[in-house]
Design a protein around this motif. Structure first.
Motif, PDB file in Angstrom:
ATOM      1  N   LEU A   2       0.824  -1.204   0.000  1.00 11.84           N
ATOM      2  CA  LEU A   2       0.000   0.000   0.000  1.00 11.84           C
ATOM      3  C   LEU A   2       0.860   1.256   0.000  1.00 11.84           C
ATOM      4  O   LEU A   2       0.480   2.286  -0.570  1.00 11.84           O
ATOM      5  CB  LEU A   2      -0.944  -0.014   1.202  1.00 11.84           C
ATOM      6  CG  LEU A   2      -2.038  -1.085   1.178  1.00 11.84           C
ATOM      7  CD1 LEU A   2      -2.910  -0.987   2.409  1.00 11.84           C
ATOM      8  CD2 LEU A   2      -2.883  -0.970  -0.081  1.00 11.84           C
ATOM      9  N   VAL A  23      -6.459   3.645  -2.281  1.00 14.21           N
ATOM     10  CA  VAL A  23      -5.895   2.783  -1.241  1.00 14.21           C
ATOM     11  C   VAL A  23      -7.002   2.044  -0.511  1.00 14.21           C
ATOM     12  O   VAL A  23      -6.873   0.847  -0.181  1.00 14.21           O
ATOM     13  CB  VAL A  23      -5.043   3.613  -0.261  1.00 14.21           C
ATOM     14  CG1 VAL A  23      -4.639   2.784   0.952  1.00 14.21           C
ATOM     15  CG2 VAL A  23      -3.792   4.143  -0.956  1.00 14.21           C
ATOM     16  N   GLY A  24      -8.115   2.711  -0.259  1.00 13.89           N
ATOM     17  CA  GLY A  24      -9.240   2.067   0.412  1.00 13.89           C
ATOM     18  C   GLY A  24      -9.818   0.922  -0.399  1.00 13.89           C
ATOM     19  O   GLY A  24     -10.115  -0.151   0.151  1.00 13.89           O
ATOM     20  N   ARG A  27      -7.362  -2.064  -0.450  1.00 13.42           N
ATOM     21  CA  ARG A  27      -7.385  -2.772   0.830  1.00 13.42           C
ATOM     22  C   ARG A  27      -8.629  -3.659   0.931  1.00 13.42           C
ATOM     23  O   ARG A  27      -8.552  -4.814   1.370  1.00 13.42           O
ATOM     24  CB  ARG A  27      -7.348  -1.765   1.982  1.00 13.42           C
ATOM     25  CG  ARG A  27      -7.363  -2.433   3.356  1.00 13.42           C
ATOM     26  CD  ARG A  27      -7.430  -1.443   4.485  1.00 13.42           C
ATOM     27  NE  ARG A  27      -6.156  -0.720   4.641  1.00 13.42           N
ATOM     28  CZ  ARG A  27      -5.980   0.561   4.388  1.00 13.42           C
ATOM     29  NH1 ARG A  27      -6.999   1.285   3.925  1.00 13.42           N
ATOM     30  NH2 ARG A  27      -4.805   1.135   4.566  1.00 13.42           N
ATOM     31  N   ARG A  28      -9.776  -3.132   0.526  1.00 11.19           N
ATOM     32  CA  ARG A  28     -11.010  -3.918   0.577  1.00 11.19           C
ATOM     33  C   ARG A  28     -10.933  -5.132  -0.345  1.00 11.19           C
ATOM     34  O   ARG A  28     -11.423  -6.216  -0.008  1.00 11.19           O
ATOM     35  CB  ARG A  28     -12.203  -3.051   0.184  1.00 11.19           C
ATOM     36  CG  ARG A  28     -12.603  -2.037   1.239  1.00 11.19           C
ATOM     37  CD  ARG A  28     -13.812  -1.219   0.816  1.00 11.19           C
ATOM     38  NE  ARG A  28     -14.985  -2.049   0.598  1.00 11.19           N
ATOM     39  CZ  ARG A  28     -16.179  -1.559   0.265  1.00 11.19           C
ATOM     40  NH1 ARG A  28     -16.332  -0.250   0.118  1.00 11.19           N
ATOM     41  NH2 ARG A  28     -17.202  -2.365   0.080  1.00 11.19           N
ATOM     42  N   ILE A  30      -8.214  -6.807  -1.202  1.00  7.61           N
ATOM     43  CA  ILE A  30      -7.322  -7.808  -0.603  1.00  7.61           C
ATOM     44  C   ILE A  30      -8.010  -8.519   0.554  1.00  7.61           C
ATOM     45  O   ILE A  30      -7.951  -9.748   0.687  1.00  7.61           O
ATOM     46  CB  ILE A  30      -6.021  -7.130  -0.145  1.00  7.61           C
ATOM     47  CG1 ILE A  30      -5.242  -6.602  -1.363  1.00  7.61           C
ATOM     48  CG2 ILE A  30      -5.151  -8.108   0.647  1.00  7.61           C
ATOM     49  CD1 ILE A  30      -4.016  -5.800  -1.001  1.00  7.61           C
ATOM     50  N   LEU A  31      -8.696  -7.770   1.401  1.00  9.77           N
ATOM     51  CA  LEU A  31      -9.383  -8.382   2.534  1.00  9.77           C
ATOM     52  C   LEU A  31     -10.522  -9.287   2.086  1.00  9.77           C
ATOM     53  O   LEU A  31     -10.793 -10.319   2.706  1.00  9.77           O
ATOM     54  CB  LEU A  31      -9.911  -7.290   3.470  1.00  9.77           C
ATOM     55  CG  LEU A  31      -8.863  -6.436   4.196  1.00  9.77           C
ATOM     56  CD1 LEU A  31      -9.537  -5.348   5.018  1.00  9.77           C
ATOM     57  CD2 LEU A  31      -7.985  -7.311   5.080  1.00  9.77           C
ATOM     58  N   ARG A  35      -6.869 -11.931   2.191  1.00 12.68           N
ATOM     59  CA  ARG A  35      -5.526 -11.359   2.313  1.00 12.68           C
ATOM     60  C   ARG A  35      -4.516 -11.973   1.335  1.00 12.68           C
ATOM     61  O   ARG A  35      -3.308 -11.967   1.591  1.00 12.68           O
ATOM     62  CB  ARG A  35      -4.993 -11.496   3.750  1.00 12.68           C
ATOM     63  CG  ARG A  35      -5.817 -10.742   4.786  1.00 12.68           C
ATOM     64  CD  ARG A  35      -5.240 -10.897   6.170  1.00 12.68           C
ATOM     65  NE  ARG A  35      -6.029 -10.152   7.140  1.00 12.68           N
ATOM     66  CZ  ARG A  35      -5.800  -8.890   7.482  1.00 12.68           C
ATOM     67  NH1 ARG A  35      -4.802  -8.229   6.907  1.00 12.68           N
ATOM     68  NH2 ARG A  35      -6.549  -8.292   8.387  1.00 12.68           N
ATOM     69  N   HIS A  37      -2.196 -12.056  -1.981  1.00 14.72           N
ATOM     70  CA  HIS A  37      -1.483 -11.001  -2.704  1.00 14.72           C
ATOM     71  C   HIS A  37      -2.117 -10.826  -4.089  1.00 14.72           C
ATOM     72  O   HIS A  37      -2.489 -11.823  -4.737  1.00 14.72           O
ATOM     73  CB  HIS A  37      -0.004 -11.352  -2.848  1.00 14.72           C
ATOM     74  CG  HIS A  37       0.845 -10.181  -3.229  1.00 14.72           C
ATOM     75  ND1 HIS A  37       0.917  -9.689  -4.524  1.00 14.72           N
ATOM     76  CD2 HIS A  37       1.650  -9.379  -2.475  1.00 14.72           C
ATOM     77  CE1 HIS A  37       1.732  -8.652  -4.555  1.00 14.72           C
ATOM     78  NE2 HIS A  37       2.187  -8.443  -3.324  1.00 14.72           N
TER      79      HIS A  37
END
Length: 314
Positions: A2, A23-24, A27-28, A30-31, A35, A37
């Motif tokens: 990130l 970035v938000g 992140r969402r 990936i989660l 998680r 890559h």
């Protein structure tokens, strides 16, 4: 990773808001995939993520496309991966919506119920057609009283343009400049008063951040920490202040339309066209790249549906 995304966004001079949004979404993404890559994922995971946003999250088409743009930026510009599936991802089709426009009496009622800094800002939005953030980011030097115009810097798409300075706002804006000067003097005495400057201007002109011309015309009531440099500065007024003020005034005025700050910009364009101004002139004042964007206001003019006599009334 990130941090790499942030560095690449800043290298390409993306805005802070775009950086936070991208970035938000990354992140969402990936989660949502345990998680994993992003190198281990591809088109199916991206399409599944966008599908969940539309079906479960019920997000708008523009929000879905923003998430897609963030993920494409991640793969192409950060990870350096350019796969065939990236060109085949279907973008959500944005529905064409007519803008909400207030009539002249409604604008008068709305502005009459607003005062202070919020009232001046609302009048400025309607009187110039500026976007909310364009008005909030105005510096003292951007208001040219001699030429009767306001210079809008770094508008949407990074473009500059000039808009007219309403005659009725000359005195209120001059008083606002005086208030900024008093506040700036107090900040300098307290060891602050250094405004944020874009790009490398602060290194090129070391004394500029402390000059009155670079101070925000609508300053925040308190100091805040710059998210990138970590320095304590006085930023511009938060947009939520005006948004709440407009909503309160709309309810008090009894206006049923879902009017917002951006509605004043729509009303500016529509009322100019109704007054007989050329659509090219309106396009230049609004800062639209494509004339088709400006032409949408022709659908809400008085010569449209309201000028047609219903057969029920014949």
């Amino acid at each position: 990773m990130l941090d790499q995304v942030r560095q690449r966004l800043r290298l390409r001079h993306y805005s802070v808001r775009t950086e936070q949004a991208y970035v938000g979404w990354i992140r969402r993404f990936i989660l949502a995939n345990g998680r994993r890559h992003p190198r281990e994922m591809g088109g199916p995971e991206v399409e599944a993520f966008l599908t969940v946003l539309a079906t479960r999250g019920k997000v708008a088409a523009g929000t879905q496309n923003q998430a897609l743009a963030a993920l494409l930026f991640l793969y192409r510009d950060v990870l350096g991966i350019n796969l065939p599936w990236m060109d085949n991802v279907v973008r959500a089709k944005r529905p064409r919506r007519l803008p909400v426009v207030l009539s002249v009496p409604e604008v008068r009622r709305l502005l009459a119920l607003m005062d202070g800094q919020a009232g001046l800002l609302a009048a400025l939005l309607y009187g110039t057609g500026m976007r909310l953030m364009e008005a909030l980011r105005l510096r003292v030097k951007d208001v040219d009283f001699a030429r009767g115009e306001i210079l809008v810097r770094e508008g949407k798409g990074g473009k500059d343009r000039r808009v007219p300075l309403p005659q009725r706002l000359r005195e209120p804006l001059a008083a606002a400049v005086e208030r900024v000067a008093v506040l700036h003097a107090a900040d300098l005495a307290a060891g602050h008063g250094q405004a944020w400057l874009p790009d490398a201007l602060e290194r090129k002109y070391p004394a500029a951040p402390g000059e009155i011309g670079w101070q925000y015309l609508f300053p925040s009531p308190g100091l805040s920490t710059d998210p990138r440099s970590g320095r304590l500065r006085r930023h511009h007024l938060d947009e939520s202040v005006l948004q709440r003020a407009v909503r309160r005034a709309r309810l008090r005025a009894g206006i049923a339309k879902p009017a917002t700050c951006h509605t004043l910009r729509h009303s500016f364009a529509t009322h100019l066209l109704e007054s007989g101004y050329d659509i090219r002139t309106v396009q230049e004042l609004l800062g639209h790249k494509d004339l088709a964007t400006t032409q949408i206001y022709t659908h809400v003019l008085g010569r449209g549906a309201s000028a047609v006599r219903s057969p029920l009334d014949l």
